[in-house]
Scaffold this active site. Structure first.
Site, short mmCIF file in Angstrom:
data_model
loop_
_atom_site.label_atom_id
_atom_site.label_comp_id
_atom_site.label_asym_id
_atom_site.label_seq_id
_atom_site.Cartn_x
_atom_site.Cartn_y
_atom_site.Cartn_z
N HIS A 22 24.37 -63.37 -28.83
CA HIS A 22 24.90 -62.42 -29.81
C HIS A 22 23.84 -62.12 -30.87
CE1 HIS A 22 29.05 -62.69 -28.24
NE2 HIS A 22 28.55 -63.81 -27.77
N ASP A 119 30.05 -57.72 -34.54
CA ASP A 119 30.03 -58.26 -33.18
C ASP A 119 31.43 -58.16 -32.56
OD1 ASP A 119 28.28 -60.26 -31.31
OD2 ASP A 119 30.42 -60.71 -31.19
#
Ligand code: UDP
Ligand code: UDP
Length: 467
Positions: A22, A119
């Site tokens: 991520h 995210d």
């Protein structure tokens, strides 16, 4: 939405989640936005789970002082009792539970931000927390468009009376997904992964756009079905910005890294198989043993990044304990084994590397595509079988489906079988040609006039506008 860019400062805040899979695309996105004239505030979530995350963040901020660092310190929440107890999932949950702390932080940023990019794993809680704030909301989806289609459609269909977890999944406009490729937690009654995927999938509909590190030629049908609202009606625009490029700070070759590249320099062109299952997939001890045997039996040259723990700072075992000193001695002419961070982008770009045995974490797939290195897919968990499907369909690599999922309960694939497959793969001239074609398509996508280059221009225009 107001679109007069002359009165709106282009200031974007980025809010990543836990794990290198991520953080890496967020860092690359930040650098790409900065290069396009955006002012960027990067929110660092502290403490990080892994050492790789903290060292990347510190190198990043020292290399790009113009990118504003904002620290988000996680309060000491009660530890979650939810299953599974994966430290990265627990960190996602902890960030989600702290979302109410974000608005005061975001409104303190000066000049004010015009957009927040969050995210995917945090989307539902962050969108709720910032709902009334005056900026647009984008999501960075850290997997492929095919996973995006799955995770957007699944929450809708899983709630319907006709849903049968034992059947293949027919997403409108796409090929059916065999039951065996769906991330296993989604087919279980209740667990943390499934709950967050469902909540985040539904929240996606509120996004002003969904940024994906892919490109049109890699996933043409899926992207068309998403953008035409065939998968989910009135779906937000999917913005393809890939492949995202490595940032300059990632390019460091001191110490052992130097030795690794010196060894690669001495190997014949395209002769080395690079073996890595990403930053947080630990193979079982039995599977490590069989993989070692397979690499030796294949007679191929190899560079193997081995991991026995999910979190890097817990990986204290020596290489000798993991794979055996005798093995290391026997293969020393042909192979190198490492149990620390490997500069993967540089490895994949090295002329000696001719193949990549990969778990198919999406960043790894995009990096292989960038360099045109053929992938031998061995997905282990999560979205990786969906990603492996993209690898197979695009011609970037092949997938030995019968090897199944990874993890401690997985059936161990024996060394003799691995060795044979490796040999066959490294001699497969056809896959080299098609992987090289994918590389050309990737380069075209980001070149002037290419699909990702055009998406970038649209994105920057949209980011300039205020809500
Ligand atoms: N990576 C690396 N060296 C390592 C392990 C990982 O450079 O030793 C990088 C890799 O290049 C990619 C990211 O970390 O950019 C891992 O993301 P991916 O989605 O491939 O897999 P994950 O680790 O999330 O399973
Ligand atoms: N994901 C998602 N919603 C969630 C959690 C995950 O869409 O609530 C997606 C996200 O793109 C992530 C992928 O699922 O990269 C795979 O998740 P996994 O558990 O394998 O973690 P990762 O390897 O990304 O850390």
């Amino acid at each position: 939405m107001q679109t007069d860019s002359s009165i709106a400062p282009m200031h974007v805040a980025l809010f990543p989640s836990a794990g290198m899979g991520h953080l890496a695309p967020f860092l690359r996105l930040a650098v790409a936005l900065d290069a396009r004239g955006c002012s960027v505030t990067f929110i660092s979530i502290l403490p990080t789970v892994s050492s790789a995350e903290s060292s990347h963040l510190s190198h990043f901020f020292s290399t790009y002082p113009q990118i504003h660092c904002m620290e988000f310190h996680l309060p000491r929440n009660e530890p979650s009792t939810a299953s599974p107890a994966d430290p990265f999932f627990l960190q996602w949950e902890s960030i989600r539970r702290s979302a109410h702390l974000l608005p005061s932080l975001l409104t303190s940023i000066s000049p004010p931000i015009s957009a927040l990019i969050t995210d995917i794993t945090l989307t539902s809680s962050i969108f709720d927390a910032v709902a009334n704030l005056p900026f647009s909301n984008y999501v960075l989806f850290t997997s492929c468009a095919a996973t995006l289609a799955l995770f957007s459609y699944f929450p809708i269909t899983a709630q319907s009376d006709t849903f049968d977890a034992n059947c293949q999944l027919q997403i409108p406009g796409l090929q059916p997904i065999p039951n065996s490729d769906i991330p296993p937690p989604l087919l279980l009654p209740k667990n943390l992964f499934k709950t967050t995927v469902m909540e985040n999938g539904l929240a996606l509909m509120k996004a002003d756009g969904i940024i994906v590190n892919t490109f049109d030629a890699l996933e043409p049908n899926t992207l068309m079905a998403l953008n035409k609202g065939i998968v989910v009606p009135a779906f937000p625009p999917v913005v393809t910005v890939g492949p995202l490029e490595r940032c300059s700070f990632e390019h460091s070759r001191e110490g052992t890294k130097q030795q690794l590249f010196s060894w690669l320099n001495a190997q014949p062109a395209r002769s080395v198989m690079y073996v890595s299952f990403g930053s947080r997939n630990a193979l079982s001890r039995d599977q490590i043993k069989q993989l070692a045997e397979g690499l030796e039996k294949s007679n191929c040259r190899f560079l193997w990044a081995v991991k026995s723990k999910v979190v890097d700072k817990e990986d204290m075992v020596t290489l000798g304990e993991l794979v055996g000193d005798e093995f290391l001695e026997r293969v020393k002419e042909k192979g190198v084994v490492v149990n620390g961070w490997v500069e993967q982008w540089g490895v994949l770009g090295h002329p000696a590397v001719g193949g990549f045995m990969s778990h198919c974490g999406w960043n790894s797939v995009t990096e292989a595509a960038w360099h045109g290195v053929p992938v031998l897919a061995w997905p282990q968990a999560g979205d990786q079988r969906i990603n492996a499907g993209v690898v197979e369909r695009s011609g970037l690599g092949i997938w030995e489906r019968k090897w199944g999922w990874g993890g401690d309960n997985a059936e161990v694939v024996m060394g003799a079988e691995i060795g044979e497959k490796l040999q066959e793969f490294m001699n497969n001239a056809g896959i080299r040609v098609s992987a090289a074609r994918v590389r050309e398509e990737a380069k075209c996508a980001i070149s002037a006039g290419g699909t990702s280059a055009s998406s970038w221009m649209n994105l920057v225009e949209r980011l300039k506008s205020k809500v």
